[in-house]
Write an enzyme that holds these catalytic residues in place. Sequence first.
Site, PDB file in Angstrom:
ATOM      1  N   CYS A   1     -49.385  46.572  -0.275  1.00 48.43           N
ATOM      2  CA  CYS A   1     -49.216  45.180   0.157  1.00 48.43           C
ATOM      3  C   CYS A   1     -50.523  44.651   0.718  1.00 48.43           C
ATOM      4  CB  CYS A   1     -48.160  45.108   1.245  1.00 48.43           C
ATOM      5  SG  CYS A   1     -46.500  45.178   0.606  1.00 48.43           S
ATOM      6  N   ASP A   2     -51.615  44.883   0.045  1.00 48.11           N
ATOM      7  CA  ASP A   2     -52.903  44.422   0.526  1.00 48.11           C
ATOM      8  C   ASP A   2     -53.540  43.654  -0.603  1.00 48.11           C
ATOM      9  OD1 ASP A   2     -55.738  44.291   1.219  1.00 48.11           O
ATOM     10  OD2 ASP A   2     -55.235  45.723   2.789  1.00 48.11           O
TER      11      ASP A   2
END
Lengths: 376, 376
Positions: A324-325
């Site tokens: 989730c980056d």
Amino acid sequence: MTDRIRDYFKALPHEEPTLVIDLDVVRQNYLGFARALPDSRIFYAVKANPAPEILSLLASLGSCFDTASLQEIRMAQAAGASAERISFGNTIKRESDIARAYQLGVRLFAFDSDAELEKLARQAPGAKVFCRILCDGEGAEWPLSRKFGCEPRMAERLMLRAAELGLDPYGVSFHVGSQQANTMAWDAALATVGQIFRRLERLGVNLRMVNLGGGFPTRYTRDVPNAERYGFAIRDALSRHFGNRLPETIIEPGRGMVGNAGMIRSEILLISRKSDAETQRWIYLDIGKFGGLAETMDEAIRYPIETPCDGAETEGAILAGPTCDSADVLYEKRPYALPVSLEIGDLLLIGATGAYTSTYSSVAFNGFQPLRTVCI
Amino acid sequence: MTDRIRDYFKALPHEEPTLVIDLDVVRQNYLGFARALPDSRIFYAVKANPAPEILSLLASLGSCFDTASLQEIRMAQAAGASAERISFGNTIKRESDIARAYQLGVRLFAFDSDAELEKLARQAPGAKVFCRILCDGEGAEWPLSRKFGCEPRMAERLMLRAAELGLDPYGVSFHVGSQQANTMAWDAALATVGQIFRRLERLGVNLRMVNLGGGFPTRYTRDVPNAERYGFAIRDALSRHFGNRLPETIIEPGRGMVGNAGMIRSEILLISRKSDAETQRWIYLDIGKFGGLAETMDEAIRYPIETPCDGAETEGAILAGPTCDSADVLYEKRPYALPVSLEIGDLLLIGATGAYTSTYSSVAFNGFQPLRTVCI
């Protein structure tokens, strides 16, 4: 060359991204360097991949080891390397680590500053020291900075000071930049080193060793010269700048030793588009920048990728990792040509991933486990 | 605010870089968000810092959890969060992980594509799903990309499809970009989300939830608005775009919840210059980009640093980490003003390091151990 790895993967279901190292390739690479530069001692750069099996193999072949920390020294010793085959090659060392390395028998140390030399004089009396000089790294694919090394004139002063401080002023090191595709890159640096040798000789200090560093490339998506050609160019440059008074030499291959010995298998988790009007595919893998492919930073290293649909029609895809980056995108500026028929669940082989992958892996970003390594 | 951390460090000799988290600050931050947005449910973004003590504290305060992987779901449950307090917020999920999360009781899932929706329909029947839309992230300090989210029109189609597939079309999410210093950043996104709600209502699908994402900043070297001001701006924007039919809302603070709760103590390993003519200092620490300070990438995040000589005359220094990697430089383009009198062995406190540090740490690059975390 890595069919053994392909066969190994075929026999196993996919659970998580895994790096498999073919030790036969490591052996061939070692022997290739030894043939190309028969008069140089090979110090494997442990940081490239410290898997115990790799270190043991190289120790058994007679390799020496370039280490970056006390922990790497211990790993090299655990693999069977005696202390005289170990160089503490980091120019930035905790003073207590120098003391411990010296206690462990290490007698070869890098430095590039007054303060580090003083630490060495206090904690490693009489040790052989070599001073790293700055080198511009032109032609290298992985960014070099001015982080390591000092100007040649300062190196001369430091070597004189090393002698005064009771250390053994052994030689000079430089690094032409990682993934250096130009075999001539060593020439300019060797010209400078030759001058340092001659000037210091006139001042009564006889250096004996040139550490030629690493920088030897591995083949990613473009051809690179083989070890033989590097050996030829380097021996030629040595003759040019040292005549018939050749110094001892050291090389520190890391990427060139293990890069092409590894493949990572990864699963496609998702294929999507950002709008109904767009045709640009996004392909998301179960490994990304934080799982071991950190060298895709700024799209510097472009890994070769094999897919189950190779040969079919291809189209550029943006490749991204599973976290989730939003920075965890591998190739976007230059999308990667991959088969149109790829599907979620397909397994990709990411080649030439033997170096600078498993150790760059984050500890548990997003809860994902670090990259697993298997040596065969 | 972090005197407890300073006191903790004072009592201990330095051995390796360590992150200390002050749980009192985490508690204050949680209560600050709860007061600022009393009608929103708080889902802590576990990826920011998954230390078990942080998760347990937040669980006891009533927090919910935004998770990026099955492992993070398990961590949240181990900390005492029941499944209905967990969101599987990653839009890129292995299908088998969706199935396992569903078995564990999770009923809230993010997605942004057809393929992910199909996986959810197969493995998480009836679950609440929310679609992430693209958002430009203007004003944020940490790079956003197009990696997550889809265009609003596609989101509408996907929500209709979610209903057809037997899922519960619950809402829409977006992310204004990490370390978002502009409290108005939510307004434009909420205008778009309001339109999606109204258009889908006309088509018979009633969304109920807006996930406002994270992006709440922490104070590094510049002041940032407090939670109260974000709360005011967001509530104002919600009224503007939803009138008196306010949806349920979720926020996902990560950095804003733990960033200012942490300090890392680091030792100066070396101070040097690159030539005798140069005055530019290089200061090398025992932590760098690969030991937990990855967000200094492109010098994006500038951490506040306390030194034992604060107040004395300062001069810009290039700050670098301890690894043999030339990319391991923290601040070079904009050197960091630090006291001239600093010496090797001095201990620095790197502030606001509670978020995105310990988990970004590499597994053992150069043999260095990952960043240790202590919660007090």
